[in-house]
Design a protein around this motif. Structure first.
Motif, PDB file in Angstrom:
ATOM      1  N   LEU A  73      36.063  40.446  31.552  1.00  0.00           N
ATOM      2  CA  LEU A  73      35.385  41.276  32.553  1.00  0.00           C
ATOM      3  C   LEU A  73      34.598  40.422  33.540  1.00  0.00           C
ATOM      4  O   LEU A  73      34.574  40.724  34.737  1.00  0.00           O
ATOM      5  CB  LEU A  73      34.472  42.292  31.866  1.00  0.00           C
ATOM      6  N   GLU A  74      33.976  39.363  33.064  1.00  0.00           N
ATOM      7  CA  GLU A  74      33.267  38.458  33.972  1.00  0.00           C
ATOM      8  C   GLU A  74      34.236  37.827  34.959  1.00  0.00           C
ATOM      9  O   GLU A  74      33.937  37.720  36.153  1.00  0.00           O
ATOM     10  CB  GLU A  74      32.542  37.368  33.186  1.00  0.00           C
ATOM     11  N   GLN A  75      35.406  37.399  34.473  1.00  0.00           N
ATOM     12  CA  GLN A  75      36.406  36.809  35.372  1.00  0.00           C
ATOM     13  C   GLN A  75      36.913  37.837  36.375  1.00  0.00           C
ATOM     14  O   GLN A  75      37.125  37.518  37.544  1.00  0.00           O
ATOM     15  CB  GLN A  75      37.570  36.223  34.571  1.00  0.00           C
ATOM     16  N   LEU A  76      37.104  39.069  35.929  1.00  0.00           N
ATOM     17  CA  LEU A  76      37.556  40.121  36.836  1.00  0.00           C
ATOM     18  C   LEU A  76      36.517  40.400  37.916  1.00  0.00           C
ATOM     19  O   LEU A  76      36.850  40.589  39.077  1.00  0.00           O
ATOM     20  CB  LEU A  76      37.855  41.406  36.063  1.00  0.00           C
ATOM     21  N   ARG A  77      35.254  40.424  37.523  1.00  0.00           N
ATOM     22  CA  ARG A  77      34.193  40.661  38.505  1.00  0.00           C
ATOM     23  C   ARG A  77      34.168  39.533  39.539  1.00  0.00           C
ATOM     24  O   ARG A  77      33.963  39.776  40.717  1.00  0.00           O
ATOM     25  CB  ARG A  77      32.838  40.755  37.810  1.00  0.00           C
ATOM     26  N   ARG A  78      34.365  38.314  39.063  1.00  0.00           N
ATOM     27  CA  ARG A  78      34.379  37.190  39.994  1.00  0.00           C
ATOM     28  C   ARG A  78      35.593  37.240  40.907  1.00  0.00           C
ATOM     29  O   ARG A  78      35.518  36.901  42.077  1.00  0.00           O
ATOM     30  CB  ARG A  78      34.375  35.867  39.222  1.00  0.00           C
ATOM     31  N   ALA A  79      36.729  37.659  40.388  1.00  0.00           N
ATOM     32  CA  ALA A  79      37.962  37.685  41.166  1.00  0.00           C
ATOM     33  C   ALA A  79      37.939  38.788  42.225  1.00  0.00           C
ATOM     34  O   ALA A  79      38.518  38.641  43.295  1.00  0.00           O
ATOM     35  CB  ALA A  79      39.168  37.888  40.253  1.00  0.00           C
ATOM     36  N   ARG A  80      37.292  39.904  41.940  1.00  0.00           N
ATOM     37  CA  ARG A  80      37.158  41.053  42.842  1.00  0.00           C
ATOM     38  C   ARG A  80      38.493  41.707  43.185  1.00  0.00           C
ATOM     39  O   ARG A  80      38.552  42.622  43.979  1.00  0.00           O
ATOM     40  CB  ARG A  80      36.439  40.687  44.143  1.00  0.00           C
ATOM     41  N   VAL A  81      39.613  41.215  42.627  1.00  0.00           N
ATOM     42  CA  VAL A  81      40.903  41.851  42.796  1.00  0.00           C
ATOM     43  C   VAL A  81      41.395  42.177  41.402  1.00  0.00           C
ATOM     44  O   VAL A  81      41.639  41.294  40.602  1.00  0.00           O
ATOM     45  CB  VAL A  81      41.914  40.926  43.513  1.00  0.00           C
ATOM     46  N   VAL A  82      41.538  43.465  41.114  1.00  0.00           N
ATOM     47  CA  VAL A  82      41.836  43.885  39.759  1.00  0.00           C
ATOM     48  C   VAL A  82      43.090  44.747  39.745  1.00  0.00           C
ATOM     49  O   VAL A  82      43.196  45.698  40.512  1.00  0.00           O
ATOM     50  CB  VAL A  82      40.655  44.712  39.187  1.00  0.00           C
ATOM     51  N   ARG A  83      44.029  44.394  38.881  1.00  0.00           N
ATOM     52  CA  ARG A  83      45.173  45.277  38.673  1.00  0.00           C
ATOM     53  C   ARG A  83      44.656  46.507  37.952  1.00  0.00           C
ATOM     54  O   ARG A  83      43.922  46.408  36.985  1.00  0.00           O
ATOM     55  CB  ARG A  83      46.226  44.592  37.802  1.00  0.00           C
ATOM     56  N   ILE A  84      45.047  47.681  38.367  1.00  0.00           N
ATOM     57  CA  ILE A  84      44.538  48.915  37.777  1.00  0.00           C
ATOM     58  C   ILE A  84      44.935  49.018  36.308  1.00  0.00           C
ATOM     59  O   ILE A  84      44.172  49.519  35.492  1.00  0.00           O
ATOM     60  CB  ILE A  84      44.978  50.157  38.587  1.00  0.00           C
TER      61      ILE A  84
END
Length: 193
Positions: A73-84
């Motif tokens: 989740l931390e990596q996803l927040r940093r990436a700001r582009v998330v596959r649904i």
């Protein structure tokens, strides 16, 4: 190596390593590239190795998956582009979680209210399609039938709405970070004296 550190290392080898294959399989389903999986597993092991003791952990497998979920989740927040489907996979994982703190609950409510305001600010047709598609979970074909538009219009409006919301969230985050770094009027007055 201290006795406490040796106990943590032995615990990781005995209780955590046997679950690595299951963890990697879940991470591969949830994330697009294997590089992400390796990074998440490595960071999870680093965090576990940094524990001073492990006596409080009753369910090592659940603890491992929860730690990996936090890293992901931390990596996803940093990436700001998330596959649904990534978010869906993470939420589908059955791990007993500790109750969130009152601060996290309050912060989550503020963030939810902010997203609701952003959705409400979308153009009417875009908002209606976005709500039916992303909130109600209706298929594109059904939305197109109900609104008398093509499925292509439904897809384009859904993407348009999501992009607008993500851009507004990112912009708001940038403004908050800038404001946090900016010295207050009181601080600037004190420096002049």
């Amino acid at each position: 190596m201290s006795e406490g550190r040796a106990r943590v290392v032995a615990w990781i080898g005995r209780e955590i390593l046997p679950h690595e294959a299951d963890l990697r399989a879940w991470l591969r389903r949830a994330f697009a590239t294997a590089g992400d999986v390796d990074d998440i597993v490595q960071e999870t092991y680093c965090r576990l190795a940094g524990l001073s003791h492990v006596d409080h952990i009753g369910e090592p497998r659940a603890y491992l998956f929860q730690a990996a979920r936090s890293v992901a989740l931390e990596q996803l927040r940093r990436a700001r582009v998330v596959r649904i489907d990534t978010v869906t996979e993470i939420d589908a994982l059955n791990i007993e979680l500790d109750e969130p703190s009152p601060e996290r609950i309050a912060g989550g409510r503020r963030e939810l209210e902010r997203v609701r305001r952003l959705i409400a600010a979308l153009p009417d047709r875009c908002r209606r399609i976005f709500e039916m598609r992303k909130i109600e979970g209706l298929p594109q074909r059904e939305i197109a039938r109900r609104m008398g538009v093509t499925e292509n219009v439904v897809e384009n409006e859904s993407v348009r709405g999501l992009r607008a919301i993500l851009a507004a969230l990112a912009e708001g985050e940038t403004e908050e970070q800038t404001a946090a770094r900016r010295p207050s009027t009181h601080d600037r007055t004190r420096k002049r004296r």
